[in-house]
Design a protein around this motif. Structure first.
Motif, short mmCIF file in Angstrom:
data_model
loop_
_atom_site.label_atom_id
_atom_site.label_comp_id
_atom_site.label_asym_id
_atom_site.label_seq_id
_atom_site.Cartn_x
_atom_site.Cartn_y
_atom_site.Cartn_z
N TYR A 120 0.81 -1.23 0.00
CA TYR A 120 0.17 0.10 -0.03
C TYR A 120 0.92 1.21 -0.09
CZ TYR A 120 -3.53 -3.45 1.24
OH TYR A 120 -4.38 -4.53 1.29
N ILE A 121 0.45 2.31 -0.75
CA ILE A 121 1.10 3.51 -0.70
C ILE A 121 -0.17 4.59 -0.58
CG2 ILE A 121 2.47 5.28 -2.20
CD1 ILE A 121 3.10 2.83 -3.91
N ALA A 122 0.54 5.49 0.38
CA ALA A 122 -0.69 6.71 0.65
C ALA A 122 0.04 8.03 -0.09
CB ALA A 122 -0.62 6.85 2.29
N TYR A 123 -0.88 8.83 -0.60
CA TYR A 123 -0.18 9.70 -1.38
C TYR A 123 -1.15 11.03 -1.63
CZ TYR A 123 -2.58 7.91 -5.43
OH TYR A 123 -3.60 7.44 -6.39
N ARG A 124 -0.70 12.00 -2.17
CA ARG A 124 -1.73 13.10 -2.14
C ARG A 124 -1.85 13.77 -3.85
NH1 ARG A 124 1.45 18.71 -0.13
NH2 ARG A 124 3.17 18.71 -1.66
N ASN B 88 -12.65 1.43 6.44
CA ASN B 88 -12.87 2.48 5.64
C ASN B 88 -13.48 3.61 6.15
OD1 ASN B 88 -12.96 3.47 2.73
ND2 ASN B 88 -14.98 2.51 2.57
N ARG B 89 -12.88 4.18 7.17
CA ARG B 89 -13.52 5.29 7.70
C ARG B 89 -12.39 6.21 8.14
NH1 ARG B 89 -15.20 1.64 12.08
NH2 ARG B 89 -13.80 2.07 13.69
N VAL C 147 -4.99 6.08 -1.27
CA VAL C 147 -4.21 4.73 -1.03
C VAL C 147 -4.20 3.90 -2.20
CG1 VAL C 147 -3.93 2.65 0.42
CG2 VAL C 147 -4.52 4.94 1.43
N ARG C 148 -3.04 3.56 -2.68
CA ARG C 148 -3.22 2.76 -3.84
C ARG C 148 -2.42 1.26 -3.47
NH1 ARG C 148 -0.95 2.62 -9.75
NH2 ARG C 148 -2.79 3.70 -9.95
N ASP C 149 -3.19 0.22 -3.58
CA ASP C 149 -3.16 -1.36 -3.61
C ASP C 149 -2.22 -1.58 -4.83
OD1 ASP C 149 -2.91 -4.00 -3.69
OD2 ASP C 149 -4.99 -3.82 -2.65
N THR C 150 -0.86 -1.68 -4.59
CA THR C 150 0.08 -2.18 -5.64
C THR C 150 0.08 -3.59 -6.10
OG1 THR C 150 1.82 -2.85 -4.40
CG2 THR C 150 1.61 -0.44 -4.59
N VAL C 151 -1.11 -4.16 -5.63
CA VAL C 151 -1.33 -5.64 -6.29
C VAL C 151 -2.51 -5.54 -7.31
CG1 VAL C 151 -2.17 -7.84 -5.69
CG2 VAL C 151 -0.13 -7.04 -4.22
N THR C 152 -3.58 -4.73 -6.68
CA THR C 152 -4.70 -4.68 -7.49
C THR C 152 -4.73 -3.36 -8.52
OG1 THR C 152 -6.00 -3.50 -5.94
CG2 THR C 152 -6.04 -5.88 -5.84
N GLY C 153 -3.81 -2.55 -8.39
CA GLY C 153 -3.59 -1.31 -8.97
C GLY C 153 -5.01 -0.48 -8.62
N GLN C 154 -5.71 -0.61 -7.63
CA GLN C 154 -6.87 0.13 -7.19
C GLN C 154 -6.36 1.21 -6.18
OE1 GLN C 154 -9.38 -2.80 -5.69
NE2 GLN C 154 -10.61 -2.93 -7.63
N ASP C 155 -7.01 2.60 -6.53
CA ASP C 155 -6.80 3.51 -5.66
C ASP C 155 -8.09 3.88 -4.90
OD1 ASP C 155 -4.17 4.88 -6.47
OD2 ASP C 155 -5.28 4.52 -8.48
N VAL C 156 -7.95 4.14 -3.26
CA VAL C 156 -9.02 4.53 -2.72
C VAL C 156 -8.80 6.04 -2.02
CG1 VAL C 156 -10.43 3.47 -0.65
CG2 VAL C 156 -9.57 1.97 -2.35
#
Length: 575
Positions: free
Chosen positions: A52-56, A131-132, A67-76
Motif C-alpha cells: 500500500y502507498i498513501a499519497y496526495r 474504510n472510515r 491509498v493505492r493497492d500495488t497488487v490490484t492497482g486500485q486507488d481508494v
C-alpha cells in the motif's frame, strides 16, 4: 493511472572500491506511476510489505489523499468525511502511513471533512480496514500544524503531531493512542520549526524524533529526541566533543526503535575528520553516541534522506534516488527513465520498498508522478525459528537455516552454544548451488542431573563469506527454553497379577508432555499404544482395554525419555 515499469538496476561502488558484476543482490524493479491530474508532489508513504502507498493528489488548488493497492492497482480515497462520503474542495496534506498499512494520518481543513475545530483545521486518521476517517480530537487553542508531517508507529497504534498556540506562542508535541483513544501532551522541547519537517515515533511509543529548538530565539534547528518515559529531550546533532552543531539541520529520519537517526547538515565539524563543505547526510547511533558521515565519496549537496526502519539503509535524492547500505558501504542507483527529477524518498522498515516524488520529462508526457521501487529481498540467512523448547536428555529440537539470495562465494554459518546443549554439527556451508536448500540444525539438552527448573541457553550463528553482502550479516541467536529431565513413571493398580480385561494406569511425566504408552503381551504378541497428555502438574492416567490373559510389558516415553518397564500378569477367569 498507468504504471511504467523499469527493470535492471545500477550498483555504484563506494568506499569498497569497484564491484564485481556478480553480486548477491537482485536488480530493483522500478514503477513510475504518472499522476496526470495532479499539480502537487505526491509525498508518498509505503507500508512495510510494499503493498500500500498513501499519497496526495492536488487539482485546482484542492488536495485529496489516496491509498493505492500495488497488487490490484486500485486507488481508494482516504480523506473521507467523518460523517461519510467524499469531501468537496478538500484541502489536505502530508499523508503518513503506518507500517502495517492500515492507518493513514494527514492534516486537513476541517469544514470540508465534516468536522468542527477551533481553527477550522485538524488531523485525521483513515482506517483502511474499516474504510472510515476519524478526527483527532480538537485541542482548542493548541492549533494543529497541518502542513507539518505527523508520525505513526509501525503498528499504527501511536500518532505524534505538533500544535502551536498563537496567543501564548507555545509549540507543543502530542501523542494520540489510537487504541485507547487518548491524547497526551508531552513535555518535549519544541519551540517551533517552519516547513514540512517529518517526525517519527518508535514502535513502543516511547521515543519521538523531530526537528526543533530549545528556544524560539535560537536560530539553528537541531535534531531532538524526546523520551516519554524519562521526560528528557536530547540533542542528537552533536559534534564529537559533545558541542552543539552551529549550522542547523534538516530532513530528519529515524529507525523504528528510535535508536538510529539520520539528518542533513552543512556543519562539517559533526564528524572527525571533518565532512565536506556541503550539505551532507549524517547518521547517529544513539546507543554508541557516534555520528558518521553517510558517504565520504559524495561531496555534492544532498537532500531528503530516508532511513529504513532497521537502520541499515539510507535513501536520498540528488536528481535521482539512490540507496546507501551502511553495512556494505555500497550505493545502489534507482533508474527512472522519463523522469526529470526525484525528491523526498521514504522506505519500508526492511529497506526493500522505496517510494518518492518525481516529475516526468516533456518527452514522457510531463506532469507529476511517484516512484515505487522493489529493491528485492536482501541477502540474509533465514532461521526457521528463534525459540526452542527442550527437555534435558529428551528428544532433539530441530530448525533450519537457508539463504535468501544466491551468493557469489560459499557462505559458512558457525553455530556455538554452552555446555547446556549438544549440537549434531557446528557448521553449515551454503554454496552458489545449494543456497536455496534449507539445512537442518539439531540440538539436544544435556541431562546434567542438576535441578535448575526452567532455564535457557542460546545458540549463536556467525556468518562468514567472501561475498561482501553476506560478510556483513550480524550474528543471530536462537533461544532454547530447557526443562529439567523428568523420567516418566507407570503406576499399576496392584502389582504382579490382574484379573480384568481393563487395566487402569496412572503416572507422572513433565507437565504438558505427551506420554506414549505401550503394552505388549509376551505370550500372544498382541501390542497396543496410546498417546496421553500430562496435565499442568505432570500427572497422567489411561485405561488399557481389550486385554487377554498373558504377561504384559508396559513402558512409557515422554520427551524422548523412557520409563522403567513394568510387568503385570493378566489372568482372566474362564467360563
Amino acid at each position: 493511472m498507468q504504471t511504467q515499469k523499469v527493470a535492471r538496476g545500477v550498483l555504484v561502488a563506494s568506499l569498497l572500491g569497484a564491484c564485481s558484476a556478480a553480486l548477491a543482490v537482485p536488480d530493483p524493479i522500478v514503477n513510475i506511476i504518472p499522476l496526470p491530474n495532479s499539480n502537487t508532489p505526491a509525498n508518498p508513504s509505503v507500508s512495510n510489505d510494499g503493498r500500500y502507498i498513501a499519497y496526495r493528489v492536488g487539482v485546482g488548488g484542492f488536495i485529496n489523499i489516496y491509498v493505492r493497492d500495488t497488487v490490484t492497482g486500485q486507488d481508494v480515497q482516504a480523506n473521507l468525511r467523518v460523517t461519510d462520503g467524499s469531501p468537496v474542495n478538500a484541502a489536505c496534506d502530508s499523508p503518513v502511513m503506518s507500517g502495517d498499512g492500515r492507518y493513514v494520518a494527514f492534516g486537513c481543513r476541517a469544514t470540508e471533512m465534516g468536522a468542527v475545530t477551533t481553527a477550522n483545521v485538524g488531523y485525521f486518521v483513515y482506517d483502511r480496514i474499516a474504510n472510515r476517517t476519524e478526527l483527532v480530537p480538537d485541542l482548542g487553542s493548541d492549533i494543529p500544524l497541518v502542513l507539518a508531517f505527523t508520525g505513526l508507529s509501525k503498528d499504527g497504534r501511536y500518532l505524534v503531531f505538533r500544535t502551536a498556540n498563537t496567543t501564548t506562542r507555545a509549540w507543543k508535541i502530542h501523542v494520540r493512542d489510537l487504541v485507547n483513544k487518548t491524547t497526551t501532551t508531552t513535555t518535549a522541547q519544541y519551540a517551533g520549526v517552519p516547513g514540512e519537517s517529518r517526525m517519527y515515533i518508535s514502535d513502543d511509543g516511547r521515543l519521538i524524533t523531530y526537528t526543533g529548538r530549545f528556544d524560539v530565539n535560537q536560530t539553528p534547528v537541531e535534531l531532538l529526541v524526546f523520551d516519554r518515559t524519562t521526560g528528557i529531550t536530547e540533542i542528537q546533532s552533536l559534534r564529537p566533543n559533545g558541542g552543539r552543531g552551529l549550522y542547523g539541520i534538516r530532513d530528519v529520519s529515524a529507525s523504528d526503535d528510535g535508536m538510529t537517526v539520520a539528518f542533513v547538515s552543512n556543519d562539517n565539524q559533526l564528524v572527525t575528520p571533518a565532512g565536506p563543505n556541503a550539505l551532507a547526510i549524517y547518521v547517529r547511533n544513539r546507543r554508541s553516541g557516534v555520528t558518521e558521515l553517510m558517504d565520504r565519496n559524495l561531496t555534492t549537496n544532498l537532500y531528503m534522506n530516508a532511513l529504513s526502519g532497521n537502520g541499515r539503509y539510507v535513501a536520498y535524492a540528488n536528481i535521482t534516488v539512490k540507496v546507501y547500505d551502511r553495512w556494505t558501504k555500497m550505493t545502489r542507483s534507482i533508474p527512472a527513465p522519463g523522469v526529470s527529477s526525484s525528491t523526498y524518498p521514504r522506505m519500508s522498515s526492511d529497506g526493500r520498498y522505496v517510494v518518492f516524488n518525481c516529475a516526468r520529462t516533456a518527452a514522457a508526457g510531463g506532469g507529476q508522478c511517484m516512484g515505487y521501487v522493489d529493491m528485492g529481498v536482501a541477502p540474509d540467512v533465514k532461521l526457521s525459528t528463534k525459540q526452542l523448547a527442550l527437555t534435558e536428555g529428551g528428544i532433539a529440537g530441530t530448525y533450519t537455516a537457508v539463504l535468501t539470495q544466491a551468493p557469489t562465494s560459499d557462505v559458512k554459518v558457525k553455530v556455538a552454544t554452552s555446555s547446556q546443549l549438544a549440537l549434531a554439527r557446528t557448521e553449515l556451508t551454503f554454496t552458489p548451488l545449494n543456497w536455496s536448500t534449507p539445512q537442518v540444525i539439531s540440538v539436544q539438552a544435556v541431562q546434567d542431573g542438576v535441578a535448575e527448573g526452567l532455564h535457557t541457553a542460546n545458540l549463536t550463528h556467525t556468518v562468514t563469506s567472501a561475498d561482501v553482502y553476506y560478510s556483513v550479516i550480524p550474528s543471530m541467536s536462537v533461544s532454547a527454553a530447557i526443562s529439567d529431565a523428568v523420567v516418566p513413571t507407570i503406576v499399576l493398580p496392584q502389582e504382579a497379577t490382574w484379573d480384568k480385561p481393563e487395566l487402569p494406569l496412572t503416572g507422572v511425566a513433565s507437565p504438558g508432555a505427551t506420554v506414549l504408552l505401550t503394552a505388549v503381551n509376551r505370550d500372544t504378541g498382541w501390542l497396543t499404544s496410546a498417546s496421553i497428555v500430562a496435565d499442568s502438574q505432570g500427572n497422567w492416567s489411561y485405561t488399557l482395554t481389550g486385554l487377554t490373559s498373558g504377561v504384559f510389558d508396559l513402558d512409557a516415553q515422554a520427551d524422548g525419555i523412557k520409563s522403567a518397564v513394568k510387568t503385570v500378569t493378566v489372568t482372566l477367569p474362564t467360563n
